[in-house]
Design a protein around this motif. Structure first.
Motif, short mmCIF file in Angstrom:
data_model
loop_
_atom_site.label_atom_id
_atom_site.label_comp_id
_atom_site.label_asym_id
_atom_site.label_seq_id
_atom_site.Cartn_x
_atom_site.Cartn_y
_atom_site.Cartn_z
N VAL A 176 0.85 -1.29 -0.07
CA VAL A 176 0.02 -0.14 -0.19
C VAL A 176 0.85 1.09 0.12
O VAL A 176 2.11 1.23 0.36
CB VAL A 176 -0.91 0.03 1.28
N ASP A 177 0.20 2.41 -0.40
CA ASP A 177 0.87 3.59 -0.26
C ASP A 177 1.02 4.17 0.90
O ASP A 177 0.02 4.77 1.30
CB ASP A 177 0.57 4.48 -1.64
N LEU A 178 2.06 4.30 1.62
CA LEU A 178 2.15 4.70 3.15
C LEU A 178 2.06 6.12 3.11
O LEU A 178 1.43 6.79 4.05
CB LEU A 178 3.41 4.40 3.59
N GLY A 179 2.12 6.93 1.95
CA GLY A 179 2.01 8.36 1.68
C GLY A 179 0.56 8.81 1.94
O GLY A 179 -0.01 9.63 2.37
N ASN A 180 -0.44 7.89 1.50
CA ASN A 180 -1.87 8.15 1.71
C ASN A 180 -2.54 7.39 2.75
O ASN A 180 -3.51 7.34 3.01
CB ASN A 180 -2.54 7.58 0.35
N LEU A 181 -1.79 7.00 3.46
CA LEU A 181 -2.08 6.06 4.96
C LEU A 181 -2.46 7.20 6.05
O LEU A 181 -1.59 7.76 6.54
CB LEU A 181 -1.13 5.27 5.58
N GLN A 182 -3.82 7.21 6.34
CA GLN A 182 -4.21 8.30 7.21
C GLN A 182 -4.40 7.91 8.69
O GLN A 182 -4.68 6.81 9.06
CB GLN A 182 -5.65 8.87 6.74
N GLU A 183 -3.99 9.00 9.48
CA GLU A 183 -4.10 8.57 10.93
C GLU A 183 -5.72 8.30 11.28
O GLU A 183 -6.48 8.73 10.75
CB GLU A 183 -3.56 9.68 11.57
#
Length: 637
Positions: free
Chosen positions: A131-138
């Motif tokens: 998964v794209d960790l840049g788009n992983l939201q809190e």
């Protein structure tokens, strides 16, 4: 006629749907393709007093966000900055002991338990993408399950740490934006990423934090090194843009808890990821810091250049005129003398009228055909014994990686680059087809004899003209190549597009019997000799692929050409011993030989020729130097 047509998709994308990260199973990976663009927020004013440990407006220390990073790192800033400036072949840095002791072990465990992966492969890479960790939201379920990873992401993209990175790399304060662009990567056994400069959009700094095993420590024999290339002038005779050398000049071991980084520069920051040779995954967190604008001279970036190179710039050189007997050519038939001569080299089954008619029918329908067991046993045995001996002497194939990039180089074998387009060995012997006795006993010499005596002969020209209905070839050009396991490849790019249609004639040699494997639907396995099945599976590369170039002129993004989801119909021809592949290639088609993996049973050796075919009634001729002269209406007009 023992024919086979091996049509299939090159982008054999396999989605390993929702595989969770268990250490003893396949780990996750992210590719070197740009993530979806994300909105940027307002940047801090350049006059703000930002540094690694003093980043808020009141000058008060905010250490909590930087807590994952070792305190010793910040105390060595000046040392790191000097080392960065003085490093070769271009400025780059390496920080060992990046995170505090025990912190990355926690991230490892989180990734193993939570990441999803899918397999991706193109001409440029083979990897597993997470998964794209840049788009992983809190607050998301996945983020809640990976608290340590979220802390590290917050730390390395914080204003404080971005200012620290700017200091290390000599960038003006405030250059780096707060755009988050990172992913958890994995290169499992056989995975690789070929040479490129990382320039896409407004990327400014590339970094990678290694999460390889703590015990046992990663070693050279495991592969997976970060490879750096020197930028050399493309044209030595005049000032020109630079290309990477054929071989890396420096490599960096992916040591646990270390961080590598460098400023992304078009036509300068050439690097690659060496194939992983071991059964352990090469895990990492990899990403980029972005600037407000794209870098200057972005037209020199590797991806732009692969798609913008002029047609014919990287073809195999000028065509040489085919020798021919005008009286014999006018008959449009093979004489008994022709058949007798060709029978010295070619399996006689391909010389009968019945076979010629069957092959012609297949070729006219498919525009391609593969002829197995092409050379007679005498020639096939000599070549196969020679290539086997050479691979054994070089200790290549069957999972034996060579840590010597120059293995096999010497004598008449020269390494060919530049690395962002290709790397293989080319046999550059003279044009005299002498014998192969004594010290001259080698595969290159035998293949050179086949090229000079057979493929460049008038009789072969007449045979190939009848076989394909394309008529007697106007000219030929080509190379004798060796693709070494764990080292060599070619890449699809616009520079190999031809201005006219050509007939590709590729005679391949490798380990195996050269027999067509069958597919067992019940077991899902290929049935045939072990080596033949390995080559035909495509898992070790070495297959030659044809891909349609997008010449619509529409802007589809810099990475669109290599989108593995593309449904363009493609031709893929597996490496197969003593097999001749004939493919009619039009001007809009590119081709490449997929990177040959360390696990391949042998090197891929081939005699790769192109014939200029007069299939539209052109009257093109060649001068004595092999230059193509237009003697009337032609496809060039």
């Amino acid at each position: 006629c023992n024919l086979s047509n091996n049509l299939q998709k090159i982008q054999r994308t396999v989605v390993l749907a929702i595989i969770f990260f268990v250490y003893d199973t396949m780990p996750s990976e992210a590719s070197d393709i740009p993530p979806n663009k994300r909105a940027r927020t307002v940047q801090p004013d350049k006059n703000e007093p930002i540094n690694a440990l003093n980043g808020n407006e009141e000058g008060k220390s905010d250490e909590s966000i930087l807590d994952p990073i070792s305190n010793e790192v910040f105390g060595r800033a000046d040392e790191f900055a000097v080392a960065y400036r003085e490093s070769k072949p271009y400025p780059h840095g390496m920080i060992h002991g990046f995170c505090k002791e025990g912190f990355l072990e926690g991230i490892l465990e989180e990734l193993k338990q939570n990441s999803k992966v899918k397999f991706k492969e193109t001409d440029l890479f083979r990897m597993y993408q997470s998964v794209d960790l840049g788009n992983l939201q809190e607050g998301s379920d996945l983020a809640d399950n990976m608290p340590n990873l979220m802390k590290l992401k917050a730390a390395i993209y914080s204003p404080e740490y971005r200012a620290f990175v700017e200091k290390l790399t000599g960038l003006e304060r405030g250059t780096l934006t707060d755009e988050v662009d990172c992913a958890a990567n994995c290169h499992a056994k056989g995975c690789h990423l070929l040479c490129h400069d990382d320039v896409i959009g407004n990327r400014k700094i590339s970094y990678i934090i290694y999460l390889t095993d703590v015990e046992p420590l990663w070693q050279d024999k495991d592969g997976g090194r970060l490879e750096l290339y020197e930028a050399i002038p493309e044209n030595a005779e005049k000032k020109s843009r630079c290309v990477p050398g054929a071989l890396p000049v420096k490599t960096i071991l992916p040591a646990f808890n270390s961080m590598a980084y460098f400023v992304v520069q078009p036509g300068v920051s050439f690097h690659s990821v060496q194939e992983v040779f071991c059964d352990r995954p090469r895990l990492s967190i990899q990403g980029w810091y972005h600037a407000k604008d794209a870098p200057q001279q972005i037209e020199n970036a590797t991806l732009q250049r692969l798609k913008s190179t002029c047609k014919g710039e990287d073809t195999e050189g000028v065509f040489h005129p085919m020798p021919k007997d005008e009286e014999q050519c006018e008959k449009d038939l093979l004489s008994e003398e022709d058949r007798a001569f060709l029978g010295i080299y070619i399996n006689k089954v391909f010389l009968t009228d019945e076979s010629l008619n069957a092959i012609r029918s297949r070729f006219e329908e498919e525009s391609s055909v593969q002829l197995r067991h092409f050379l007679v046993d005498e020639w096939c045995s000599k070549i196969k014994d020679a290539i086997k001996k050479k691979d054994e002497n070089d200790q290549l194939g069957n999972g034996m990686p060579s840590l010597d990039y120059n293995v096999g180089v010497g004598g008449n074998w020269k390494v060919v680059g530049p690395a962002h387009k290709q790397r293989f060995l080319e046999y550059q012997g003279d044009d005299t087809p002498t014998g192969c006795e004594g010290s001259d006993l080698c595969a290159g010499k035998y293949l050179h004899q086949i090229k000079a005596l057979l493929f460049q002969s008038a009789a072969f020209g007449r045979w190939i003209g009848l076989l394909t209905s394309l008529g007697f070839p106007l000219g030929y050009r080509g190379k004798i190549r060796r693709f070494r396991p764990g080292l060599d490849y070619t890449v699809a790019h616009y520079g190999i597009l031809t201005t006219n249609a050509v007939l590709d004639s590729t005679l391949c040699f490798c380990s195996g019997d050269g027999k067509q494997c069958t597919f067992d639907e019940a077991t899902g396995e290929l049935i045939g000799s072990d080596d033949d099945a390995v080559w035909e599976s495509g898992d070790v590369g070495g297959f030659e692929c044809y891909i349609a170039a997008d010449e619509s002129g529409e802007d589809q993004g810099p990475d669109a050409e290599y989108d593995e989801e593309d449904d363009t119909k493609l031709l893929s021809v597996s490496a197969s011993n003593n097999t001749l592949s004939l493919v009619y290639r039009d001007p809009g088609t590119m081709r490449f030989v997929k990177y040959v993996g360390c696990g391949a049973p042998s090197s891929r050796w081939d005699l790769a020729l192109e014939y200029d075919v007069d299939n539209e009634g052109d009257s093109d001729v060649y001068d004595e130097d092999g230059e193509h002269q237009n003697a009337g209406a032609s496809k060039k007009e």
